[in-house]
Design an enzyme around this catalytic site. Structure first.
Site, short mmCIF file in Angstrom:
data_model
loop_
_atom_site.label_atom_id
_atom_site.label_comp_id
_atom_site.label_asym_id
_atom_site.label_seq_id
_atom_site.Cartn_x
_atom_site.Cartn_y
_atom_site.Cartn_z
N THR A 92 -4.76 13.33 5.42
CA THR A 92 -3.33 13.54 5.74
C THR A 92 -3.16 14.86 6.51
O THR A 92 -2.47 14.91 7.54
CB THR A 92 -2.48 13.51 4.47
N LYS A 134 5.38 2.10 -3.16
CA LYS A 134 5.19 3.44 -3.72
C LYS A 134 5.36 3.34 -5.23
O LYS A 134 6.04 2.43 -5.72
CB LYS A 134 6.22 4.42 -3.14
N ASN A 180 -2.97 19.02 -1.55
CA ASN A 180 -3.93 18.31 -0.71
C ASN A 180 -3.56 18.37 0.78
O ASN A 180 -4.39 18.70 1.63
CB ASN A 180 -4.03 16.86 -1.20
N SER A 219 -6.89 5.43 4.01
CA SER A 219 -6.95 4.57 2.83
C SER A 219 -7.23 3.12 3.24
O SER A 219 -8.00 2.42 2.59
CB SER A 219 -5.61 4.60 2.08
N GLN A 237 7.38 4.12 3.66
CA GLN A 237 5.99 3.65 3.75
C GLN A 237 5.87 2.39 4.60
O GLN A 237 4.85 2.16 5.25
CB GLN A 237 5.47 3.40 2.33
N GLY A 240 -3.13 8.19 -4.03
CA GLY A 240 -2.56 9.42 -4.60
C GLY A 240 -1.30 9.87 -3.88
O GLY A 240 -0.94 9.35 -2.84
N ASP A 241 -0.64 10.83 -4.45
CA ASP A 241 0.49 11.53 -3.84
C ASP A 241 0.64 12.82 -4.66
O ASP A 241 -0.32 13.24 -5.32
CB ASP A 241 1.77 10.67 -3.88
N LYS A 260 0.86 -1.18 0.00
CA LYS A 260 0.00 0.00 0.00
C LYS A 260 0.89 1.22 0.00
O LYS A 260 1.85 1.31 0.77
CB LYS A 260 -0.87 -0.03 1.28
P1 NDP Z 1 -0.07 17.92 -4.19
O1 NDP Z 1 0.34 17.55 -5.56
O2 NDP Z 1 -1.51 18.04 -3.89
O3 NDP Z 1 0.65 19.27 -3.75
C1 NDP Z 1 2.03 19.36 -3.69
C2 NDP Z 1 2.39 20.78 -3.23
O4 NDP Z 1 3.79 20.84 -3.01
C3 NDP Z 1 2.09 21.80 -4.30
O5 NDP Z 1 1.83 23.04 -3.69
C4 NDP Z 1 3.40 21.84 -5.08
O6 NDP Z 1 3.61 23.05 -5.79
C5 NDP Z 1 4.40 21.71 -3.96
N1 NDP Z 1 5.63 21.08 -4.51
C6 NDP Z 1 5.74 19.88 -5.12
N2 NDP Z 1 7.00 19.66 -5.52
C7 NDP Z 1 7.69 20.74 -5.13
C8 NDP Z 1 9.05 21.12 -5.25
N3 NDP Z 1 9.95 20.32 -5.85
N4 NDP Z 1 9.42 22.32 -4.72
C9 NDP Z 1 8.50 23.11 -4.10
N5 NDP Z 1 7.20 22.81 -3.97
C10 NDP Z 1 6.81 21.65 -4.48
O7 NDP Z 1 0.62 16.82 -3.25
P2 NDP Z 1 0.24 16.39 -1.77
O8 NDP Z 1 -0.27 17.55 -1.00
O9 NDP Z 1 -0.59 15.17 -1.87
O10 NDP Z 1 1.66 15.93 -1.22
C11 NDP Z 1 2.56 16.82 -0.55
C12 NDP Z 1 3.53 16.03 0.28
O11 NDP Z 1 2.82 15.23 1.23
C13 NDP Z 1 4.41 15.04 -0.51
O12 NDP Z 1 5.67 14.95 0.12
C14 NDP Z 1 3.67 13.73 -0.34
O13 NDP Z 1 4.52 12.62 -0.51
C15 NDP Z 1 3.20 13.86 1.09
N6 NDP Z 1 2.09 13.00 1.46
C16 NDP Z 1 0.89 13.07 0.81
C17 NDP Z 1 -0.15 12.26 1.20
C18 NDP Z 1 -1.52 12.39 0.63
O14 NDP Z 1 -2.44 11.75 1.16
N7 NDP Z 1 -1.74 13.16 -0.42
C19 NDP Z 1 0.03 11.24 2.26
C20 NDP Z 1 1.30 11.29 2.93
C21 NDP Z 1 2.29 12.12 2.50
P3 NDP Z 1 3.48 23.06 -7.40
O15 NDP Z 1 2.00 23.04 -7.66
O16 NDP Z 1 4.15 24.29 -7.83
O17 NDP Z 1 4.18 21.81 -7.89
#
Ligand code: NDP
Length: 448
Positions: free
Chosen positions: A212, A129, A243, A380, A114, A168-169, A93
């Protein structure tokens, strides 16, 4: 802190040799091994049975071509991955990430983290992943759909509701999960819970979207309360605007804090009055715009180019929710000089090891990602339970479960850290508590 155990020094050296050019994976392994030194000393049976060697090696690495046709009729080729890391305690997962920076090392580090995160939830899920070096930014919805269909055409051969259940991620939200699910159903003629994060009208769970970010705040709240503090009246800085960031902002605000920053990969906004979250949701979730558009609607707020500057803003609590290694040693020093009291990670591995060392040596409460952001995968797993029982639980039921799980993660991490002589070190506590359950299951299942 660095690794002193001779056996772990050799093991880390081997990991480096076998995974060259994958610094994020090595960083994640090093942090876990550091925490596990007292475990290796107390449990020579794990060393004898090769549990540590085994846990740093993925069970399966799947790497595939993803061909698709863009809106101009031009063929595009991307690279897809699924790394099934460890299935000792349940089916694989973990999320899928679509971002141009994706390569094997990123997926490997995320899959490794994970394992421990999923174990910490107390639910029966193994670690995996996946993702692709596809950039959804600037693509039409039809292009995203064609990409998702091609990606799933290959991925469908390797996943299933009792085998591996992706979610998702970064870059994979409700829209992408819908396209991926549709293609799986079409290829397999099966309506099963093979993905989580689905829409509510086709098998999704209430609270999954918020899980999250909410879970991060539930964990942070438990940690603050344990130190006779709370979110009430605190100034909070959040990075990212996806997210995790959006729902962390929502829950922190509900718990009495004022959230004043958010960012994307171009820059960050500061609104000293507290962020207008409905506007952010409209800009990011509906219109898929850049964060700088916020100041068009709120001219009293500021926009600054460059995302790392977000940590120069004075705050009481920092919640990095964007991406790995976004908060370095200098940023940590600035936050500390500005009086930060707590840092909890919403993103995966957002703080560099040097930044974590700064927080820990200056008495800043620090909650590590594999504990603090486990609410997404926990919910999830609750979605999987609802799918297999063909039932839908109420919002209140799922939210209560999520809160209990996050509070238990905090409690179990504290206890594990104390039991192994590192009281107050929540990084070590999360690694040890997550590891022990998986290690015992691996021991019980023989050399597999
Ligand atoms: P989203 O795609 O919804 O949002 C990602 C955010 O981070 C956007 O604002 C994006 O900006 C910014 N971002 C991404 N890459 C970069 C970068 N290289 N430098 C600066 N800003 C960046 O993703 P999530 O919110 O789902 O995920 C965010 C983090 O949380 C990740 O590390 C993910 O692995 C982790 N996570 C997410 C989970 C989930 O349920 N969604 C669960 C557990 C962990 P821009 O739009 O400009 O790319």
């Amino acid at each position: 802190m660095s690794i002193t155990n001779e056996y772990f020094i050799r093991l880390l050296d081997r990991v480096k040799k076998r995974n060259p050019h994958e610094p994020e994976f090595i960083q994640a392994v090093e942090e876990v091994l550091e925490s596990l030194e007292p475990v290796a000393e107390r449990h020579p049976e794990y060393v004898k049975r090769g549990i540590f060697e085994s846990i740093v090696e993925p069970e399966r690495i799947i790497k595939f071509k993803v061909p698709w046709v863009d809106d101009n009729g031009v063929v595009q080729i991307n690279r897809g991955y699924r790394i099934q890391f460890n299935s000792a305690i349940g089916p694989y997962k973990g999320g899928l990430r679509f971002h141009p920076s994706v390569y094997e090392g990123i997926i490997k580090f995320l899959g490794f983290e994970q394992i421990f995160k999923n174990s910490l939830t107390g639910l029966p899920i193994g670690g995996a992943k996946g993702g692709a070096d596809f950039d959804p930014k600037g693509k039409s919805s039809l292009e995203v759909m064609r990409f998702c269909q091609s990606f799933m055409t290959e991925l469908s051969k390797h996943i299933g509701p009792d085998t591996d259940v992706p979610a998702g991620d970064i870059g994979v939200g409700a829209r992408e999960i819908g396209y991926l699910f549709g293609q799986y159903k079409r290829l397999r003629t099966e309506y099963v819970g093979v993905l989580t994060g689905k829409g509510l009208n086709y098998g999704g769970s209430l609270v999954r979207t918020e899980a999250t970010g909410y879970g991060l705040c539930y964990y942070t709240d438990a940690m603050l309360r344990d130190h006779n503090e709370s979110f009430e009246g605190k100034i909070v800085s959040i990075s990212g605007s996806g997210n995790v960031a959006i729902y962390a902002c929502q829950k922190a605000t509900e718990l009495g804090a004022k959230v004043i920053t958010m960012s994307d990969s171009n820059g960050y906004i500061v609104d000293k009055n507290g962020l207008d979250l409905p506007l952010i949701k409209q800009l990011k979730e509906v219109e898929r715009k850049r964060i700088k558009e916020y100041v068009i609607h709120h001219p009293e707020a500021e926009y600054h180019e460059g995302c790392s500057g977000v940590w120069t803003v004075k705050c009481d609590i920092a919640l990095p929710c964007a991406t790995q290694n976004e908060l370095d040693e200098d940023a940590a020093k600035t936050l500390i000089a500005n009086g930060v009291m707590a840092v909890c990670e919403g993103a995966n591995m957002p703080s560099t090891p040097e930044a974590i060392a700064q927080f820990q040596s200056h008495g800043v409460l620090f909650g590590p990602a594999k504990a603090t952001n486990a609410g997404g995968v926990a919910t999830s797993a609750l979605e999987m339970s609802q799918n297999s029982g063909r039932r839908s639980w109420t919002y209140e039921d799922v939210d209560r479960e999520l809160k209990d799980i996050m509070e238990n993660i905090y409690k179990n991490s504290c206890e594990a850290a104390k039991e192994y002589g590192m009281e107050g070190n929540l990084v070590a506590g999360a690694n040890i508590a997550g590891f022990l359950k998986v290690a015992d299951a691996m021991m019980a299942q023989g050399i597999v």
